[in-house]
Motif scaffolding. Sequence first.
Motif, PDB file in Angstrom:
ATOM      1  N   LYS A 198      -0.052   7.946 -16.422  1.00  0.00           N
ATOM      2  CA  LYS A 198      -1.074   6.961 -16.799  1.00  0.00           C
ATOM      3  C   LYS A 198      -0.524   5.547 -16.706  1.00  0.00           C
ATOM      4  CE  LYS A 198      -3.850   9.714 -19.999  1.00  0.00           C
ATOM      5  NZ  LYS A 198      -4.243   9.870 -21.421  1.00  0.00           N
ATOM      6  N   ALA A 199       0.729   5.361 -17.154  1.00  0.00           N
ATOM      7  CA  ALA A 199       1.332   4.030 -17.102  1.00  0.00           C
ATOM      8  C   ALA A 199       1.529   3.589 -15.651  1.00  0.00           C
ATOM      9  CB  ALA A 199       2.664   4.033 -17.839  1.00  0.00           C
ATOM     10  N   ALA A 200       1.942   4.502 -14.788  1.00  0.00           N
ATOM     11  CA  ALA A 200       2.120   4.154 -13.375  1.00  0.00           C
ATOM     12  C   ALA A 200       0.785   3.801 -12.728  1.00  0.00           C
ATOM     13  CB  ALA A 200       2.779   5.314 -12.635  1.00  0.00           C
ATOM     14  N   LEU A 201      -0.248   4.569 -13.057  1.00  0.00           N
ATOM     15  CA  LEU A 201      -1.573   4.293 -12.514  1.00  0.00           C
ATOM     16  C   LEU A 201      -2.100   2.947 -13.009  1.00  0.00           C
ATOM     17  CD1 LEU A 201      -3.795   5.491 -10.752  1.00  0.00           C
ATOM     18  CD2 LEU A 201      -4.735   6.554 -12.796  1.00  0.00           C
ATOM     19  N   LYS A 202      -1.824   2.652 -14.265  1.00  0.00           N
ATOM     20  CA  LYS A 202      -2.251   1.372 -14.824  1.00  0.00           C
ATOM     21  C   LYS A 202      -1.522   0.213 -14.125  1.00  0.00           C
ATOM     22  CE  LYS A 202      -2.556  -1.124 -19.184  1.00  0.00           C
ATOM     23  NZ  LYS A 202      -2.226  -1.118 -20.607  1.00  0.00           N
ATOM     24  N   ALA A 203      -0.228   0.395 -13.862  1.00  0.00           N
ATOM     25  CA  ALA A 203       0.533  -0.648 -13.156  1.00  0.00           C
ATOM     26  C   ALA A 203       0.001  -0.830 -11.735  1.00  0.00           C
ATOM     27  CB  ALA A 203       2.011  -0.281 -13.127  1.00  0.00           C
ATOM     28  N   LEU A 204      -0.354   0.253 -11.055  1.00  0.00           N
ATOM     29  CA  LEU A 204      -0.929   0.143  -9.711  1.00  0.00           C
ATOM     30  C   LEU A 204      -2.261  -0.607  -9.732  1.00  0.00           C
ATOM     31  CD1 LEU A 204      -0.185   3.619  -8.107  1.00  0.00           C
ATOM     32  CD2 LEU A 204       0.721   1.407  -7.428  1.00  0.00           C
ATOM     33  N   ARG A 205      -3.081  -0.325 -10.707  1.00  0.00           N
ATOM     34  CA  ARG A 205      -4.377  -1.013 -10.810  1.00  0.00           C
ATOM     35  C   ARG A 205      -4.194  -2.500 -11.089  1.00  0.00           C
ATOM     36  NH1 ARG A 205      -7.452   3.736 -13.944  1.00  0.00           N
ATOM     37  NH2 ARG A 205      -7.950   4.979 -12.099  1.00  0.00           N
ATOM     38  N   LEU A 239      -1.629  -4.224 -10.092  1.00  0.00           N
ATOM     39  CA  LEU A 239      -1.179  -4.804  -8.832  1.00  0.00           C
ATOM     40  C   LEU A 239      -2.353  -5.026  -7.872  1.00  0.00           C
ATOM     41  CD1 LEU A 239       2.148  -2.894  -8.122  1.00  0.00           C
ATOM     42  CD2 LEU A 239       1.879  -5.305  -8.704  1.00  0.00           C
ATOM     43  N   GLU A 240      -3.324  -4.122  -7.923  1.00  0.00           N
ATOM     44  CA  GLU A 240      -4.486  -4.264  -7.051  1.00  0.00           C
ATOM     45  C   GLU A 240      -5.339  -5.466  -7.426  1.00  0.00           C
ATOM     46  OE1 GLU A 240      -6.497  -0.545  -7.376  1.00  0.00           O
ATOM     47  OE2 GLU A 240      -5.174   0.462  -5.955  1.00  0.00           O
ATOM     48  N   THR A 241      -5.341  -5.815  -8.703  1.00  0.00           N
ATOM     49  CA  THR A 241      -6.168  -6.940  -9.148  1.00  0.00           C
ATOM     50  C   THR A 241      -5.502  -8.290  -8.936  1.00  0.00           C
ATOM     51  OG1 THR A 241      -5.312  -6.748 -11.401  1.00  0.00           O
ATOM     52  CG2 THR A 241      -7.338  -5.535 -10.881  1.00  0.00           C
ATOM     53  N   LEU A 242      -4.227  -8.306  -8.587  1.00  0.00           N
ATOM     54  CA  LEU A 242      -3.549  -9.575  -8.344  1.00  0.00           C
ATOM     55  C   LEU A 242      -4.148 -10.246  -7.104  1.00  0.00           C
ATOM     56  CD1 LEU A 242       0.190  -8.650  -8.947  1.00  0.00           C
ATOM     57  CD2 LEU A 242      -1.307  -9.997 -10.418  1.00  0.00           C
ATOM     58  N   PRO A 243      -4.167 -11.556  -7.098  1.00  0.00           N
ATOM     59  CA  PRO A 243      -4.706 -12.236  -5.920  1.00  0.00           C
ATOM     60  C   PRO A 243      -3.789 -12.029  -4.708  1.00  0.00           C
ATOM     61  CG  PRO A 243      -3.743 -13.819  -7.448  1.00  0.00           C
ATOM     62  CD  PRO A 243      -3.745 -12.492  -8.129  1.00  0.00           C
ATOM     63  N   ALA A 244      -4.408 -12.092  -3.566  1.00  0.00           N
ATOM     64  CA  ALA A 244      -3.641 -11.909  -2.335  1.00  0.00           C
ATOM     65  C   ALA A 244      -2.710 -13.077  -2.133  1.00  0.00           C
ATOM     66  CB  ALA A 244      -4.591 -11.772  -1.153  1.00  0.00           C
ATOM     67  N   THR A 245      -1.549 -12.812  -1.606  1.00  0.00           N
ATOM     68  CA  THR A 245      -0.581 -13.880  -1.389  1.00  0.00           C
ATOM     69  C   THR A 245      -0.755 -14.411   0.035  1.00  0.00           C
ATOM     70  OG1 THR A 245       1.059 -12.281  -0.680  1.00  0.00           O
ATOM     71  CG2 THR A 245       1.107 -12.933  -2.994  1.00  0.00           C
ATOM     72  N   ALA A 246      -0.489 -15.679   0.212  1.00  0.00           N
ATOM     73  CA  ALA A 246      -0.610 -16.299   1.539  1.00  0.00           C
ATOM     74  C   ALA A 246       0.552 -15.839   2.401  1.00  0.00           C
ATOM     75  CB  ALA A 246      -0.596 -17.813   1.415  1.00  0.00           C
ATOM     76  N   LYS A 247       0.292 -15.752   3.700  1.00  0.00           N
ATOM     77  CA  LYS A 247       1.351 -15.338   4.604  1.00  0.00           C
ATOM     78  C   LYS A 247       2.365 -16.473   4.742  1.00  0.00           C
ATOM     79  CE  LYS A 247      -1.311 -12.190   7.429  1.00  0.00           C
ATOM     80  NZ  LYS A 247      -1.738 -11.852   8.773  1.00  0.00           N
ATOM     81  N   LYS A 248       3.584 -16.072   4.804  1.00  0.00           N
ATOM     82  CA  LYS A 248       4.643 -17.080   4.940  1.00  0.00           C
ATOM     83  C   LYS A 248       4.701 -17.488   6.412  1.00  0.00           C
ATOM     84  CE  LYS A 248       7.632 -15.721   1.177  1.00  0.00           C
ATOM     85  NZ  LYS A 248       8.966 -15.301   0.789  1.00  0.00           N
TER      86      LYS A 248
END
Length: 142
Positions: A119-126, A128-137
Motif C-alpha cells: 500500500k505504501a509503495a502504491l501510494k508513493a507511485l500515485r 509521483l504520478e501527480t507531480l508536475p511534468a519536468t521540462a526537458k533539459k
Amino acid sequence: MPRTAKKLERLLRVRTLQLDQVRAAEVHARTKLNQEESLRERIAALAANVAPTAAPAPTFATSLIAAAHYRDRLHQSAHAAERRVVVAHQGLASARAATKEARRDQSAIEKLIEREDAKAALKALRELETLPATAKKRHDIC
C-alpha cells in the motif's frame, strides 16, 4: 514510519518470540517422549531378564519369592511407563499444535506487513504520478 507499521513490527517481534518459546516447548516435549520410551525399553529388558526360564535350576523358595516380587514390581513399573509414554505423546501432539498455531499467527502478521508495504509503495507511485511534468533539459551547443 506510519503508526500501523510500527504497531505491526512490534506485533511481529512478539509473535516471533512466542513462536520461539513454543518451538522450545515442542523440543522439550520431544525429548521427554524419547526419555520415557527409553525408560520403557529398559524396564522391558529388565523384565525379560527376570522372567522364569523353561527349565528352572534348583533354587531356594525365598529366591523364587523375591524374583516373583521383583517381576511384579517391574510389571507395575512397565504399566506406569506405558502411561507416561501415552501422556508424553499427548504432550507432543499439543506442542505441535501450538507450534502450528504460532506459525500461523506469525505468518498472518508478516502478510499484514507485506500488505502495508505494498500500500505504501502504491501510494508513493500515485504521488509521483501527480507531480508536475519536468521540462526537458537542453544541452549547450557542443
